[in-house]
Design an enzyme around this catalytic site. Sequence first.
Site, mmCIF file in Angstrom:
data_model
loop_
_atom_site.group_PDB
_atom_site.id
_atom_site.type_symbol
_atom_site.label_atom_id
_atom_site.label_comp_id
_atom_site.label_asym_id
_atom_site.label_seq_id
_atom_site.Cartn_x
_atom_site.Cartn_y
_atom_site.Cartn_z
ATOM 1 N N SER A 51 -3.622 -2.555 -5.186
ATOM 2 C CA SER A 51 -2.586 -3.567 -5.738
ATOM 3 C C SER A 51 -3.266 -4.890 -6.205
ATOM 4 C CB SER A 51 -1.438 -3.981 -4.803
ATOM 5 O OG SER A 51 -1.021 -2.614 -4.357
HETATM 6 C C1 LIG Z 1 -0.279 0.840 -5.185
HETATM 7 S S1 LIG Z 1 -0.909 2.025 -4.211
HETATM 8 C C2 LIG Z 1 -1.071 1.523 -2.669
HETATM 9 C C3 LIG Z 1 -2.376 0.566 -2.610
HETATM 10 C C4 LIG Z 1 -2.831 0.354 -1.124
HETATM 11 N N1 LIG Z 1 -2.090 -0.443 -0.339
HETATM 12 C C5 LIG Z 1 -4.266 -0.208 -1.244
HETATM 13 O O1 LIG Z 1 -4.542 -1.221 -0.867
HETATM 14 O O2 LIG Z 1 -5.137 0.559 -1.933
HETATM 15 C C6 LIG Z 1 0.500 3.177 -3.781
HETATM 16 C C7 LIG Z 1 0.204 4.236 -2.696
HETATM 17 O O3 LIG Z 1 1.407 4.751 -2.303
HETATM 18 C C8 LIG Z 1 1.581 6.099 -2.019
HETATM 19 N N2 LIG Z 1 2.823 6.676 -1.707
HETATM 20 C C9 LIG Z 1 3.747 6.959 -2.678
HETATM 21 N N3 LIG Z 1 4.719 7.516 -2.205
HETATM 22 C C10 LIG Z 1 4.418 7.252 -0.671
HETATM 23 C C11 LIG Z 1 5.499 7.963 0.373
HETATM 24 N N4 LIG Z 1 6.808 8.168 0.244
HETATM 25 N N5 LIG Z 1 4.711 7.553 1.775
HETATM 26 C C12 LIG Z 1 3.562 7.019 1.698
HETATM 27 N N6 LIG Z 1 2.909 6.888 0.730
HETATM 28 C C13 LIG Z 1 3.350 6.872 -0.932
HETATM 29 C C14 LIG Z 1 0.771 6.517 -3.448
HETATM 30 O O4 LIG Z 1 0.288 7.874 -3.260
HETATM 31 C C15 LIG Z 1 -0.238 5.625 -3.507
HETATM 32 O O5 LIG Z 1 -1.438 5.803 -2.769
#
Ligand SMILES: C[S@@+](CC[C@H](N)C(=O)[O-])C[C@H]1O[C@@H](n2cnc3c(N)ncnc32)[C@H](O)[C@@H]1O
Length: 210
Positions: free
Chosen positions: A61
């Site tokens: 992000s």
């Molecule tokens: C924008 S990325 C996160 C970035 C992360 N916080 C970082 O610092 O790199 C969003 C993440 O949410 C995960 N995701 C999507 N749906 C989810 C769920 N229901 N529970 C947990 N993770 C989820 C995706 O696989 C993805 O890796």
Amino acid sequence: MKSELQKSKTSLINKLKSQSNNNKIIKAFEKIPRELFIPDEYQHLAYEDTALPIEYNQTISQPSIIAKMINELDLSINDNVLEIGTGSGYLFAILSELVNNLTSTEIIEPLIKKTKIRLNSLGYNTNNIHLTNKALGCLKNSPFDRIIVSAAAKKIPDQLLKQLSNNGNLIIPIGSEQKQELLKITKTLKGLVTESLDSCKFVPLIFNKL
Ligand SMILES: C[S@@+](CC[C@H](N)C(=O)[O-])C[C@H]1O[C@@H](n2cnc3c(N)ncnc32)[C@H](O)[C@@H]1O
């Protein structure tokens, strides 16, 4: 660190300082090497204030947006915190510098494996990073004082509200794939108080509704 990268890191940190006077948060951003959380081909962009692609079509992000989210969480060291969407582990590393009780969940198994190796090599405890598929969050470690979601939902998920303690805050992007609003939701005895913090764009939150 190469001097160009160091220069862009300094200018990113200055930007974050202009947005927040919380020294602990700024120190965490100064400490964590963002370039180690992204694929080689994007490392020269590590300190641009932008989201960048990571493995499995996901993103790390935008620093100023996550700084804003963390700022709004108003964390205390002993808060029980849930992060949804471990991704590269960058936000997990930042939060680990700020609180003692952190749980994080992710749905992509190979990503979580890689991320745990990375975080372990940087000295972070990853025992509370959990793979989830159908469920959202981590019931067994709830209730949480703070929940931070770095993926966007169409509406506020009830499953997360159930895992939030009274007077707890949830920060989550809500909206369509193209246009989202970053919301701060506080659970009070009188009901939910919702505040809009910013517009934003995150990858979708994937989960099965109960
Ligand atoms: C924008 S990325 C996160 C970035 C992360 N916080 C970082 O610092 O790199 C969003 C993440 O949410 C995960 N995701 C999507 N749906 C989810 C769920 N229901 N529970 C947990 N993770 C989820 C995706 O696989 C993805 O890796």
